[in-house]
Motif scaffolding. Structure first.
Motif, PDB file in Angstrom:
ATOM      1  N   GLU A   1      -5.403  -5.730   6.919  1.00  0.00           N
ATOM      2  CA  GLU A   1      -4.877  -6.793   7.789  1.00  0.00           C
ATOM      3  C   GLU A   1      -6.017  -7.494   8.513  1.00  0.00           C
ATOM      4  O   GLU A   1      -5.982  -8.719   8.699  1.00  0.00           O
ATOM      5  N   ARG A   2      -7.023  -6.760   8.911  1.00  0.00           N
ATOM      6  CA  ARG A   2      -8.170  -7.384   9.573  1.00  0.00           C
ATOM      7  C   ARG A   2      -8.967  -8.281   8.625  1.00  0.00           C
ATOM      8  O   ARG A   2      -9.745  -9.122   9.086  1.00  0.00           O
ATOM      9  N   ARG A   3      -8.753  -8.116   7.336  1.00  0.00           N
ATOM     10  CA  ARG A   3      -9.363  -9.025   6.355  1.00  0.00           C
ATOM     11  C   ARG A   3      -8.461 -10.201   6.035  1.00  0.00           C
ATOM     12  O   ARG A   3      -8.814 -11.020   5.189  1.00  0.00           O
ATOM     13  N   GLY A   4      -7.302 -10.287   6.646  1.00  0.00           N
ATOM     14  CA  GLY A   4      -6.443 -11.443   6.481  1.00  0.00           C
ATOM     15  C   GLY A   4      -5.243 -11.255   5.577  1.00  0.00           C
ATOM     16  O   GLY A   4      -4.485 -12.208   5.357  1.00  0.00           O
ATOM     17  N   PHE A   5      -5.034 -10.044   5.070  1.00  0.00           N
ATOM     18  CA  PHE A   5      -3.889  -9.788   4.197  1.00  0.00           C
ATOM     19  C   PHE A   5      -2.645  -9.457   5.031  1.00  0.00           C
ATOM     20  O   PHE A   5      -2.749  -8.932   6.144  1.00  0.00           O
ATOM     21  N   GLN A   6      -1.476  -9.748   4.468  1.00  0.00           N
ATOM     22  CA  GLN A   6      -0.224  -9.218   4.985  1.00  0.00           C
ATOM     23  C   GLN A   6       0.031  -7.907   4.256  1.00  0.00           C
ATOM     24  O   GLN A   6       0.025  -7.883   3.024  1.00  0.00           O
ATOM     25  N   VAL A   7       0.273  -6.839   4.990  1.00  0.00           N
ATOM     26  CA  VAL A   7       0.297  -5.504   4.376  1.00  0.00           C
ATOM     27  C   VAL A   7       1.549  -4.747   4.767  1.00  0.00           C
ATOM     28  O   VAL A   7       1.894  -4.667   5.956  1.00  0.00           O
TER      29      VAL A   7
ATOM     30  N   VAL B   1       0.859  -1.185   0.000  1.00  0.00           N
ATOM     31  CA  VAL B   1       0.000   0.000   0.000  1.00  0.00           C
ATOM     32  C   VAL B   1       0.891   1.228   0.000  1.00  0.00           C
ATOM     33  O   VAL B   1       1.636   1.477   0.958  1.00  0.00           O
ATOM     34  N   LEU B   2       0.845   1.996  -1.080  1.00  0.00           N
ATOM     35  CA  LEU B   2       1.575   3.251  -1.177  1.00  0.00           C
ATOM     36  C   LEU B   2       0.650   4.404  -0.802  1.00  0.00           C
ATOM     37  O   LEU B   2      -0.559   4.327  -0.985  1.00  0.00           O
ATOM     38  N   ALA B   3       1.235   5.500  -0.292  1.00  0.00           N
ATOM     39  CA  ALA B   3       0.445   6.631   0.212  1.00  0.00           C
ATOM     40  C   ALA B   3      -0.537   6.121   1.258  1.00  0.00           C
ATOM     41  O   ALA B   3      -1.732   6.394   1.210  1.00  0.00           O
ATOM     42  N   ALA B   4      -0.002   5.378   2.232  1.00  0.00           N
ATOM     43  CA  ALA B   4      -0.826   4.711   3.231  1.00  0.00           C
ATOM     44  C   ALA B   4      -1.324   5.642   4.323  1.00  0.00           C
ATOM     45  O   ALA B   4      -2.084   5.218   5.197  1.00  0.00           O
ATOM     46  N   GLY B   5      -0.902   6.906   4.312  1.00  0.00           N
ATOM     47  CA  GLY B   5      -1.425   7.882   5.255  1.00  0.00           C
ATOM     48  C   GLY B   5      -1.201   7.477   6.695  1.00  0.00           C
ATOM     49  O   GLY B   5      -0.133   7.013   7.085  1.00  0.00           O
ATOM     50  N   GLY B   6      -2.259   7.620   7.500  1.00  0.00           N
ATOM     51  CA  GLY B   6      -2.184   7.295   8.917  1.00  0.00           C
ATOM     52  C   GLY B   6      -2.431   5.840   9.235  1.00  0.00           C
ATOM     53  O   GLY B   6      -2.444   5.458  10.403  1.00  0.00           O
ATOM     54  N   GLY B   7      -2.665   5.000   8.214  1.00  0.00           N
ATOM     55  CA  GLY B   7      -2.788   3.563   8.434  1.00  0.00           C
ATOM     56  C   GLY B   7      -4.172   2.972   8.228  1.00  0.00           C
ATOM     57  O   GLY B   7      -4.391   1.793   8.517  1.00  0.00           O
ATOM     58  N   ARG B   8      -5.120   3.765   7.720  1.00  0.00           N
ATOM     59  CA  ARG B   8      -6.498   3.266   7.548  1.00  0.00           C
ATOM     60  C   ARG B   8      -6.551   1.991   6.716  1.00  0.00           C
ATOM     61  O   ARG B   8      -7.135   0.978   7.122  1.00  0.00           O
ATOM     62  N   GLU B   9      -5.959   2.040   5.521  1.00  0.00           N
ATOM     63  CA  GLU B   9      -6.011   0.863   4.641  1.00  0.00           C
ATOM     64  C   GLU B   9      -5.235  -0.316   5.219  1.00  0.00           C
ATOM     65  O   GLU B   9      -5.669  -1.471   5.123  1.00  0.00           O
ATOM     66  N   VAL B  10      -4.078  -0.028   5.829  1.00  0.00           N
ATOM     67  CA  VAL B  10      -3.272  -1.102   6.406  1.00  0.00           C
ATOM     68  C   VAL B  10      -4.073  -1.851   7.468  1.00  0.00           C
ATOM     69  O   VAL B  10      -4.116  -3.090   7.494  1.00  0.00           O
ATOM     70  N   LEU B  11      -4.711  -1.114   8.360  1.00  0.00           N
ATOM     71  CA  LEU B  11      -5.513  -1.730   9.418  1.00  0.00           C
ATOM     72  C   LEU B  11      -6.673  -2.540   8.835  1.00  0.00           C
ATOM     73  O   LEU B  11      -6.882  -3.708   9.215  1.00  0.00           O
ATOM     74  N   ALA B  12      -7.436  -1.938   7.945  1.00  0.00           N
ATOM     75  CA  ALA B  12      -8.609  -2.619   7.393  1.00  0.00           C
ATOM     76  C   ALA B  12      -8.221  -3.869   6.614  1.00  0.00           C
ATOM     77  O   ALA B  12      -8.899  -4.910   6.717  1.00  0.00           O
TER      78      ALA B  12
ATOM     79  N   GLN C   1      -3.894  -0.756  17.739  1.00  0.00           N
ATOM     80  CA  GLN C   1      -4.963  -1.595  17.190  1.00  0.00           C
ATOM     81  C   GLN C   1      -4.588  -3.074  17.167  1.00  0.00           C
ATOM     82  O   GLN C   1      -5.377  -3.901  16.732  1.00  0.00           O
ATOM     83  N   GLY C   2      -3.367  -3.383  17.590  1.00  0.00           N
ATOM     84  CA  GLY C   2      -2.949  -4.775  17.685  1.00  0.00           C
ATOM     85  C   GLY C   2      -2.613  -5.431  16.366  1.00  0.00           C
ATOM     86  O   GLY C   2      -2.684  -6.668  16.252  1.00  0.00           O
ATOM     87  N   VAL C   3      -2.217  -4.645  15.364  1.00  0.00           N
ATOM     88  CA  VAL C   3      -1.864  -5.227  14.066  1.00  0.00           C
ATOM     89  C   VAL C   3      -0.356  -5.188  13.877  1.00  0.00           C
ATOM     90  O   VAL C   3       0.359  -4.429  14.541  1.00  0.00           O
ATOM     91  N   THR C   4       0.138  -6.035  12.977  1.00  0.00           N
ATOM     92  CA  THR C   4       1.576  -6.101  12.720  1.00  0.00           C
ATOM     93  C   THR C   4       2.001  -5.246  11.536  1.00  0.00           C
ATOM     94  O   THR C   4       3.191  -4.969  11.372  1.00  0.00           O
ATOM     95  N   GLY C   5       1.064  -4.836  10.699  1.00  0.00           N
ATOM     96  CA  GLY C   5       1.391  -4.002   9.551  1.00  0.00           C
ATOM     97  C   GLY C   5       1.945  -2.654   9.979  1.00  0.00           C
ATOM     98  O   GLY C   5       1.614  -2.142  11.057  1.00  0.00           O
ATOM     99  N   THR C   6       2.781  -2.089   9.149  1.00  0.00           N
ATOM    100  CA  THR C   6       3.418  -0.816   9.471  1.00  0.00           C
ATOM    101  C   THR C   6       3.252   0.164   8.310  1.00  0.00           C
ATOM    102  O   THR C   6       2.921  -0.227   7.181  1.00  0.00           O
ATOM    103  N   VAL C   7       3.496   1.434   8.599  1.00  0.00           N
ATOM    104  CA  VAL C   7       3.599   2.472   7.573  1.00  0.00           C
ATOM    105  C   VAL C   7       4.977   3.095   7.724  1.00  0.00           C
ATOM    106  O   VAL C   7       5.294   3.680   8.766  1.00  0.00           O
ATOM    107  N   ARG C   8       5.801   2.954   6.696  1.00  0.00           N
ATOM    108  CA  ARG C   8       7.171   3.461   6.745  1.00  0.00           C
ATOM    109  C   ARG C   8       7.338   4.640   5.795  1.00  0.00           C
ATOM    110  O   ARG C   8       6.614   4.768   4.814  1.00  0.00           O
ATOM    111  N   LEU C   9       8.324   5.476   6.120  1.00  0.00           N
ATOM    112  CA  LEU C   9       8.584   6.669   5.324  1.00  0.00           C
ATOM    113  C   LEU C   9       9.242   6.289   4.003  1.00  0.00           C
ATOM    114  O   LEU C   9      10.180   5.489   3.964  1.00  0.00           O
TER     115      LEU C   9
END
Length: 272
Positions: free
Chosen positions: A101-107, A88-99, A127-135
């Motif tokens: 991962e909760r659907r079962g994807f590695q993000v 996920v590019l331009a992931a912002g504050g993590g909305r897509e990453v969180l949603a 939120q207890g997820v492992t996905g990250t947003v990096r610079l």
């Protein structure tokens, strides 16, 4: 029955009313065109960074907890369900990453705005997820590959200035994913905007010519950040040149976050 009112003032009022919105669009387009011509690319990027730095929406829990939008749900359900690892590019504050991962994807999420990356760094662990947003620097791709699907975050494709830069970005993404992998883009489209956009383009083009800068494209806009508004033929052509087949295109909706969106499917690379 013909109207009996012959007052010139009444007729003028009705005539002016029919033309007022056109005048406003032209005037607004001229104003935006001046700034689109005067501001350099670096300054436009600074506008974008400052705008999102001060945004309580994208830097807040409420927006980032809202999950996928309706059109994102449609795209993910239709084209990404058999995928595992997503970029996920331009992931912002993590909305897509969180949603996602909760659907079962590695993000893996990446974002160019340091303020949003900092927010995501605190928000996602809560939120207890492992996905990250990096610079990641603007208009670049991460060095790692191994993804089987790519999502460019809400509206981010339209923030890339210049057709050649957009296509180069898509080509780099194509090199990171296998044949048949999906790519999701979202953007603004051009309904009811052409009068304003044409004036904006003419004014910006003249100023940039005087300043000896790269010319604008018809569809470039300031709202107040830089965006490029698309129509379907542009999206299809840019995807095709980068090695994707346009599988789905939907224009911009009427609600606040109903961007236009498109899914491209990675085509086999000739000679591979």
């Amino acid at each position: 029955m013909k109207p009996t009112i012959r007052s010139p003032l009444v007729r003028f009022y009705l005539w002016l009313g029919r033309r007022w919105m056109t005048f406003v669009r032209v005037l607004d387009g001229a104003h935006s065109g001046v700034w689109l011509g005067v501001l350099s690319r670096a300054q436009l990027e600074a506008v974008d960074e400052l705008h999102y730095h001060g945004s309580a929406t994208y830097n807040g829990d409420a927006h980032n907890l809202r999950g996928l939008m309706d059109w994102e749900e449609t795209a993910i359900s239709g084209y990404f369900e058999n995928r595992t690892r997503l970029l996920v590019l331009a992931a912002g504050g993590g909305r897509e990453v969180l949603a996602l991962e909760r659907r079962g994807f590695q993000v893996d999420g990446f974002e160019c705005n340091p303020t949003l990356v900092e927010f995501a760094g605190g928000f996602l662990p809560r939120q207890g997820v492992t996905g990250t947003v990096r610079l990641l620097p603007r208009d670049t791709t991460p060095p790692a590959a191994g993804y089987d699907g790519v999502i460019m975050g809400w509206g981010s494709y339209m923030l890339i200035a210049g057709r050649a830069r957009r296509i180069e970005m898509l080509r780099r993404l194509r090199a990171m994913i296998p044949d048949g992998a999906p790519l999701l883009l979202s953007f603004f489209t051009k309904p009811d905007q052409l009068t304003r956009l044409r004036m904006e383009y003419r004014v910006a083009k003249g100023i940039r010519r005087m300043l000896r800068r790269e010319p604008p494209e018809l569809g470039d806009d300031l709202i107040p950040v830089y965006v490029h508004r698309f129509h379907e033929a542009e999206i299809e052509a840019e995807m095709r040149e980068a090695g994707f087949r346009l599988a789905c295109y939907e224009p911009e909706g009427r609600r606040a976050h109903d961007a236009g969106w498109a899914v491209g499917i990675a085509e086999p690379v000739p000679g591979s």
